[in-house]
Design an enzyme around this catalytic site. Structure first.
Site, short mmCIF file in Angstrom:
data_model
loop_
_atom_site.label_atom_id
_atom_site.label_comp_id
_atom_site.label_asym_id
_atom_site.label_seq_id
_atom_site.Cartn_x
_atom_site.Cartn_y
_atom_site.Cartn_z
N CYS A 1 -1.63 -17.67 -4.48
CA CYS A 1 -2.13 -18.26 -3.84
C CYS A 1 -1.19 -19.02 -4.26
CB CYS A 1 -4.05 -18.99 -4.53
SG CYS A 1 -4.97 -16.99 -4.12
N ARG B 1 1.86 -16.73 0.47
CA ARG B 1 1.69 -16.57 -0.35
C ARG B 1 0.25 -16.04 -0.59
NH1 ARG B 1 4.08 -17.81 -4.94
NH2 ARG B 1 2.87 -17.57 -6.10
N TRP C 1 -4.89 -15.85 -1.18
CA TRP C 1 -5.29 -14.66 -1.05
C TRP C 1 -5.94 -14.80 -2.21
CZ3 TRP C 1 -4.48 -10.35 -3.64
CH2 TRP C 1 -4.63 -8.80 -3.08
N ASN D 1 -3.85 -20.26 -8.98
CA ASN D 1 -3.76 -19.42 -8.35
C ASN D 1 -3.54 -17.88 -9.33
OD1 ASN D 1 -1.20 -17.20 -7.79
ND2 ASN D 1 0.04 -18.43 -8.08
N GLY D 2 -4.36 -17.05 -10.20
CA GLY D 2 -4.50 -16.22 -10.65
C GLY D 2 -6.06 -15.02 -10.74
N GLU E 1 11.65 2.81 3.82
CA GLU E 1 11.53 1.29 4.38
C GLU E 1 11.58 1.00 5.53
OE1 GLU E 1 10.94 -1.23 2.29
OE2 GLU E 1 12.21 -2.76 3.99
N LYS F 1 8.00 -0.98 6.86
CA LYS F 1 7.92 -2.20 7.75
C LYS F 1 7.55 -2.37 9.24
CE LYS F 1 9.01 -4.26 5.02
NZ LYS F 1 10.15 -3.83 4.33
N GLU G 1 3.39 -2.08 7.80
CA GLU G 1 2.55 -3.72 7.06
C GLU G 1 2.56 -4.93 8.06
OE1 GLU G 1 4.63 -6.18 4.40
OE2 GLU G 1 6.09 -4.82 4.95
N HIS H 1 7.35 21.12 5.01
CA HIS H 1 6.83 21.95 4.90
C HIS H 1 5.10 20.90 5.02
CE1 HIS H 1 9.48 23.60 1.40
NE2 HIS H 1 10.10 22.75 2.04
N LYS I 1 2.92 -12.61 0.41
CA LYS I 1 3.65 -12.37 0.00
C LYS I 1 4.73 -11.69 -1.84
CE LYS I 1 9.00 -12.37 1.17
NZ LYS I 1 9.33 -10.95 1.50
O1 M6R Z 1 8.69 -9.74 -4.72
P1 M6R Z 1 8.71 -8.32 -4.56
O2 M6R Z 1 10.33 -7.84 -4.41
O3 M6R Z 1 8.72 -7.49 -6.50
O4 M6R Z 1 7.35 -7.46 -4.10
C1 M6R Z 1 7.40 -6.12 -4.63
C2 M6R Z 1 6.71 -5.89 -2.97
O5 M6R Z 1 5.41 -6.42 -2.61
C3 M6R Z 1 7.14 -5.93 -1.51
O6 M6R Z 1 8.27 -5.56 -1.34
C4 M6R Z 1 6.04 -5.68 -0.06
O7 M6R Z 1 6.05 -4.43 -0.14
C5 M6R Z 1 6.50 -6.47 1.12
N1 M6R Z 1 5.79 -6.75 1.95
C6 M6R Z 1 7.16 -5.08 1.66
O8 M6R Z 1 7.83 -5.71 2.94
#
Ligand code: M6R
Length: 616
Positions: free
Chosen positions: A2, A27, A75, A101-102, A489, A493, A496, A512, A611
């Site tokens: 959060c 966040r 969050w 937050n936590g 990757e 992208k 998500e 396979h 994030k």
């Molecule tokens: O802040 P970080 O790089 O440790 O975060 C890791 C993942 O949570 C982050 O890369 C996540 O997969 C992204 N949303 C990908 O776009």
């Protein structure tokens, strides 16, 4: 996960808090709320399901005066995202308001104990337990707020960054940190709180980053903040200067942060390489490799720990380090590593990669590796965040704040640092030929210019291609060697931000299993650049076409065969094979972006995500 903000001082708190929440919305954005001690009506709490903009609508016409306040964007972890579970939470007496937050892991036990004593709860959250516990101690023991916070935190197991205010004391905020980030901004007769420095930057550049177990006592009429621990022992903190400007955290004319961040990549990589890559002197210098040369060049093994996109960067790092330094590398999901029983000792170097520097799993993996004696190297973006502070050394990627939840510029920044690291170590170990090293330094230095050219040439074309494939319900992404993590990757992208199911695969693995999925509905993105495995990739594309799959190929400029087979293609400027991810990822980022926009999705704040993943 959060975002928390606080203000006490001479200006009206509400606008500062709202602006701060907007900066921290990356966040979490399930609900938002604010608590103010207003001049006319005392403690006022406004909170609602939804985003900060919904909170603004909700407070329209209400009393939001006052020069002290705390605010939260959530969050959800415990309890569904509704207005009741939104923060701030108020104690049953109505005396205290808290934001958090936590996760409070032992909240259920504490809640039972408080309920037995007759305390009534309104929400399903772990946070409400904190405020009720603090207020219970405060009234039962007849102690001041700081003492009750200290006593309560001694009973709590879990992670928190919190701020608390007392309705009868408009001159004080108490804040505390354990495993979740918290920054105090020190202005002229005013103080700020934030989960990071972004809500603070336009008011002051003086900050203190709290350490675990710190409690900050912020008094309106004081010229400093007092720091103590749960045992009331005084803690001294150095005031740091933040190096962040406002334009870095605003959209700068782009419709979304994600697009801005994709287009920033050439500049970001220049910033990342500044003072480190020198073509005239033909070298790559990383201060961490100078300072810790012995530990790094004599490493028996590297273990890379990371999550999500950072883990994908780690897969590229493995190939770079093994190829150039001839040291074995393992790449682990931090979330698995932290609960494993890894055989590591002081001959191993653990590389922790994290954009935010706050990912709970990565931080826990670092702590475990440290306990077992490994030397820890961090590759992070957020300056002063928890992971860099927990490592022995490291290199920041210096790509500026990344706000879009989908990581873009951080990925290419991480790969750039991994490239520089492998070159610096390889040179020091003598495992790379001079001419190869020189070519790599030159080519790495040329990448930002090639990214610019690529962005100019491919942006519109990808926009058009994205319109064609918006219908798709599944996507396959294929690549080999250095481009296999690029495929992973690209798939991440897309899923998500557009919520389309996508899988990344090493191209040769298709036969396979995944080949069974291919039909005329199935778009397959293939990174098929002209490198050692080009012919093999062409066979894979033939196999897809034979089953009527639709191929979107990422090809080299001098390609003459794949473009003939593909339904659509994007050309990449030529570079060395090991540097291709720094180019090939960009069209995949753009494609995910334009597909998500075409589907009307919230690109910067996709559903269910945040994030900074500071919970398990
Ligand atoms: O802040 P970080 O790089 O440790 O975060 C890791 C993942 O949570 C982050 O890369 C996540 O997969 C992204 N949303 C990908 O776009």
């Amino acid at each position: 996960m959060c975002g928390i903000v606080g203000y006490i001082g001479k200006r009206q708190a509400y606008p500062v808090l709202i602006k701060g929440l907007k900066r921290l919305e990356y966040r979490g954005y399930d609900s938002a709320g604010v608590a103010l001690i207003t001049e006319s009506s005392g403690l006022q709490v406004y909170k609602t399901k939804g985003k900060v903009a919904d909170l603004e609508k909700y407070t329209d016409g209400k009393d939001v005066t006052g020069t002290i306040g705390i605010a939260h964007t959530r969050w959800a972890t415990h309890g569904e995202p509704n207005s009741t579970n939104a923060h701030p939470h108020i104690s049953a007496s109505g005396q205290l308001a808290i934001i958090h937050n936590g996760i409070i892991e032992n909240y259920a036990v504490l809640k039972d104990q408080l309920m037995e004593k007759g305390v009534e709860f309104r929400s399903d959250t772990d946070t409400e337990v904190l405020v009720q516990l603090i207020d219970y101690i405060r009234t039962k023991k007849n102690v001041d707020l700081l003492t009750s916070v200290r006593m309560a935190l001694r009973m709590v197991i879990g992670a928190y960054a919190l701020a608390i205010i007392d309705k009868d004391n408009p001159d004080q905020i108490i804040a505390a940190r354990q495993s979740s980030p918290l920054v105090v901004g020190i202005g002229d007769g005013e103080f700020f709180l934030g989960s990071d420095a972004s809500p603070i930057v336009e008011y002051t550049d003086k900050v203190v980053y709290l350490d675990d177990q710190d409690i900050a006592v912020i008094n309106r009429n004081s010229d400093h903040v007092e720091f103590v621990n749960v045992n009331n022992e005084k803690i001294d903190h150095e005031i740091k200067k933040i190096n962040l400007n406002l334009s870095q955290i605003e959209k700068g004319g782009y419709p979304h942060f994600m697009l801005k961040e994709i287009f920033e990549q050439p500049q970001c990589l220049m910033d990342c390489m500044r003072g480190r890559v020198n073509v005239d002197l033909n070298n790559v210098v990383l201060s961490a490799v100078i300072d810790y040369r012995k530990e790094l060049i004599n490493a028996r093994r590297f273990i890379i720990v990371a999550c999500g996109t950072s883990w994908h960067a780690g897969l590229i790092g493995k190939q770079l380090i093994e190829n150039f330094c001839q040291i074995p590398v393992e790449v682990e999901y931090a979330s698995e590593f932290r609960y494993s029983n890894p055989v590591i000792d002081n001959r191993d170097v653990v590389i922790a990669i994290s954009q935010s520097g706050e990912t709970a799993d990565t931080l826990a993996a670092v702590e475990l590796a440290k306990k077992r004696g490994a030397f820890i190297f961090g590759i992070c973006n957020a300056i002063g965040s928890s992971i860099p502070r927990a490592t022995n050394t490291g290199s920041y990627i210096h790509v500026g704040p990344e706000i879009g939840v989908a990581s873009t510029k951080a990925f290419t920044g991480q790969v750039t640092v991994l490239t520089m690291l492998s070159l610096a170590i390889a040179k020091a170990r003598g495992t790379i030929e001079n001419h190869e090293y020189e070519t790599l330094v030159r080519e790495l230095n040329a990448i930002p210019e090639k990214q610019k050219q690529l962005l100019d040439e491919c942006n519109e074309k990808i926009h058009e291609i994205a319109k064609i494939f918006t219908y798709a319900r599944n996507f396959l992404y294929l690549g080999r060697g250095y481009n296999y993590p690029v495929a992973l990757e690209g798939a991440l992208k897309l899923k998500e931000i557009s919520y389309i199911h996508a899988e990344g695969y090493p191209a040769a693995e298709m036969k396979h299993g995944p080949i069974a999925l291919i039909d005329e509905e199935m778009p397959v993105v293939v990174v098929a650049t002209k490198n050692a495995l080009y012919e093999k990739l062409m066979s894979n594309i033939q196999e897809i076409k034979a089953r009527k799959g639709r191929v979107i190929a990422i090809v080299s400029k001098d390609d003459d065969k794949v473009r003939e087979l593909a339904d659509e293609y994007i050309e990449l400027p030529k570079t060395l094979e090991c540097l291709e991810p720094l180019l090939a990822t960009i069209p995949l980022q753009l494609m995910a972006y334009y597909i998500a926009v075409a589907k009307g999705k919230d690109v910067d704040q996709p559903r269910n995500l945040a994030k900074s993943v500071t919970v398990e």
